[in-house]
Scaffold this motif. Structure first.
Motif, PDB file in Angstrom:
ATOM      1  N   MET A 293       0.849  -1.197   0.000  1.00 20.92           N
ATOM      2  CA  MET A 293       0.000   0.000   0.000  1.00 20.92           C
ATOM      3  C   MET A 293       0.883   1.246   0.000  1.00 20.92           C
ATOM      4  SD  MET A 293      -3.072   1.037   2.609  1.00 20.92           S
ATOM      5  CE  MET A 293      -1.998   1.470   3.959  1.00 20.92           C
ATOM      6  N   ALA A 294       0.525   2.218  -0.823  1.00 21.39           N
ATOM      7  CA  ALA A 294       1.320   3.441  -0.932  1.00 21.39           C
ATOM      8  C   ALA A 294       1.267   4.224   0.375  1.00 21.39           C
ATOM      9  CB  ALA A 294       0.796   4.299  -2.082  1.00 21.39           C
ATOM     10  N   SER A 295       2.385   4.846   0.727  1.00 24.90           N
ATOM     11  CA  SER A 295       2.441   5.656   1.936  1.00 24.90           C
ATOM     12  C   SER A 295       1.840   7.030   1.673  1.00 24.90           C
ATOM     13  CB  SER A 295       3.886   5.801   2.405  1.00 24.90           C
ATOM     14  OG  SER A 295       4.664   6.476   1.416  1.00 24.90           O
ATOM     15  N   THR A 296       1.495   7.722   2.743  1.00 19.23           N
ATOM     16  CA  THR A 296       0.971   9.081   2.641  1.00 19.23           C
ATOM     17  C   THR A 296       2.083  10.079   2.911  1.00 19.23           C
ATOM     18  OG1 THR A 296       0.398   9.214   4.988  1.00 19.23           O
ATOM     19  CG2 THR A 296      -1.256   8.262   3.490  1.00 19.23           C
ATOM     20  N   LEU A 297       1.847  11.337   2.542  1.00 17.28           N
ATOM     21  CA  LEU A 297       2.821  12.382   2.840  1.00 17.28           C
ATOM     22  C   LEU A 297       3.076  12.449   4.339  1.00 17.28           C
ATOM     23  CD1 LEU A 297       4.568  14.847   2.074  1.00 17.28           C
ATOM     24  CD2 LEU A 297       2.505  16.257   2.306  1.00 17.28           C
ATOM     25  N   ALA A 298       2.016  12.338   5.144  1.00 14.86           N
ATOM     26  CA  ALA A 298       2.175  12.407   6.599  1.00 14.86           C
ATOM     27  C   ALA A 298       3.105  11.314   7.099  1.00 14.86           C
ATOM     28  CB  ALA A 298       0.808  12.288   7.277  1.00 14.86           C
ATOM     29  N   GLU A 299       2.955  10.106   6.577  1.00 23.01           N
ATOM     30  CA  GLU A 299       3.804   8.988   6.993  1.00 23.01           C
ATOM     31  C   GLU A 299       5.256   9.216   6.571  1.00 23.01           C
ATOM     32  OE1 GLU A 299       0.471   5.393   6.806  1.00 23.01           O
ATOM     33  OE2 GLU A 299       1.628   5.933   5.022  1.00 23.01           O
ATOM     34  N   ARG A 300       5.444   9.766   5.374  1.00 25.03           N
ATOM     35  CA  ARG A 300       6.813   9.984   4.889  1.00 25.03           C
ATOM     36  C   ARG A 300       7.490  11.125   5.655  1.00 25.03           C
ATOM     37  NH1 ARG A 300       3.886   9.118   0.183  1.00 25.03           N
ATOM     38  NH2 ARG A 300       3.901  11.314  -0.447  1.00 25.03           N
ATOM     39  N   ILE A 301       6.750  12.178   5.951  1.00 25.32           N
ATOM     40  CA  ILE A 301       7.306  13.277   6.754  1.00 25.32           C
ATOM     41  C   ILE A 301       7.721  12.762   8.127  1.00 25.32           C
ATOM     42  CG2 ILE A 301       6.706  15.379   8.018  1.00 25.32           C
ATOM     43  CD1 ILE A 301       7.333  16.077   5.217  1.00 25.32           C
ATOM     44  N   THR A 302       6.869  11.975   8.739  1.00 23.71           N
ATOM     45  CA  THR A 302       7.171  11.416  10.061  1.00 23.71           C
ATOM     46  C   THR A 302       8.403  10.540  10.006  1.00 23.71           C
ATOM     47  OG1 THR A 302       4.836  11.470  10.715  1.00 23.71           O
ATOM     48  CG2 THR A 302       6.284   9.984  11.941  1.00 23.71           C
ATOM     49  N   GLN A 303       8.489   9.687   8.994  1.00 27.19           N
ATOM     50  CA  GLN A 303       9.639   8.796   8.848  1.00 27.19           C
ATOM     51  C   GLN A 303      10.922   9.586   8.633  1.00 27.19           C
ATOM     52  OE1 GLN A 303       9.133   5.856   5.761  1.00 27.19           O
ATOM     53  NE2 GLN A 303      11.188   5.008   6.025  1.00 27.19           N
ATOM     54  N   ALA A 304      10.855  10.609   7.796  1.00 27.90           N
ATOM     55  CA  ALA A 304      12.047  11.409   7.513  1.00 27.90           C
ATOM     56  C   ALA A 304      12.500  12.194   8.739  1.00 27.90           C
ATOM     57  CB  ALA A 304      11.775  12.352   6.342  1.00 27.90           C
TER      58      ALA A 304
END
Length: 216
Positions: free
Chosen positions: A1-12
């Motif tokens: 499943m594709a990640s969301t911007l929120a998930e990628r910002i949090t991960q980064a």
């Protein structure tokens, strides 16, 4: 499943190294609530200069941050480099030297992935610089060495080595906290010649030394 911007910002933001939302906002030139909207999912996309600045600050690929495509970090550019300006300034690891002129005398090449690890994201002289060291107050190994200075770090951090200006020129010292006061301390054990002293109003921090190169 594709990640969301929120998930990628949090991960980064989780790094390494770990970054704060406030620092990301400052790097992008936006207000902290805007970054909070990215992180909570209120804002679904990020693009343009905000995307470029955010990806650069976070040390991730812009396409991954924007769309979740490709690797988070690393690519054909993983080994790309920046040339950091080397200035004709001798930072005193002893007593201050008077600086009469500052000239660029070339540069040193660093890998960008290493620079990201020490908080440097561009080759601008406003962000980082390479300086020469003269004197043995920080130990004999540093006499004649060159150091990489992150000029964005201008608040003292206990135990770290900083370049700072005093009335006679730039000095290199380790900063420590003693009884609520910031103290400049030499690593050389000869405290009669290289005594500790408290920061004064004219001791402006220039930046944190994050790397050194020395002849062995």
């Amino acid at each position: 499943m594709a990640s969301t911007l929120a998930e990628r910002i949090t991960q980064a933001l989780d790094g390494p190294p770990k970054k704060t939302q406030k620092a990301l906002a400052a790097a992008c030139g936006v207000k902290p609530p805007s970054v909070n909207d990215w992180k909570t999912g209120k804002t679904k996309t990020i693009e343009g200069q905000n995307l470029v600045r955010a990806a650069t600050f976070l040390g991730v690929n812009a396409k991954w941050l924007a769309e979740g495509l490709g690797p988070m970090r690393g690519s054909e550019n993983e080994l790309s480099t920046y040339d950091i300006a080397r200035l004709d300034v001798h930072v005193a690891a002893g007593t201050g030297n008077v600086v009469e002129a500052v000239d660029r005398v070339g540069g040193l090449t660093f890998r960008r992935d290493f620079l990201r690890q020490v908080g440097i994201y561009t080759e601008s002289e406003d962000e980082s610089v390479v300086l020469n060291v003269k004197g043995e107050s920080m130990g004999p190994l540093l006499d004649g060495a060159v150091i990489l200075v992150n000029k964005k770090v201008r608040d003292p951090v206990a135990g770290k080595v900083f370049v700072f200006a005093d009335g006679e020129g730039p000095l290199l010292k380790r900063v420590v906290r003693v009884n609520g006061l910031w103290i400049a301390r030499s690593d050389n054990d000869d405290k009669a010649q290289y005594p500790d002293f408290p920061f004064k109003k004219d001791n402006l921090l220039i930046g944190q030394a994050v790397w050194m190169g020395a002849k062995l």
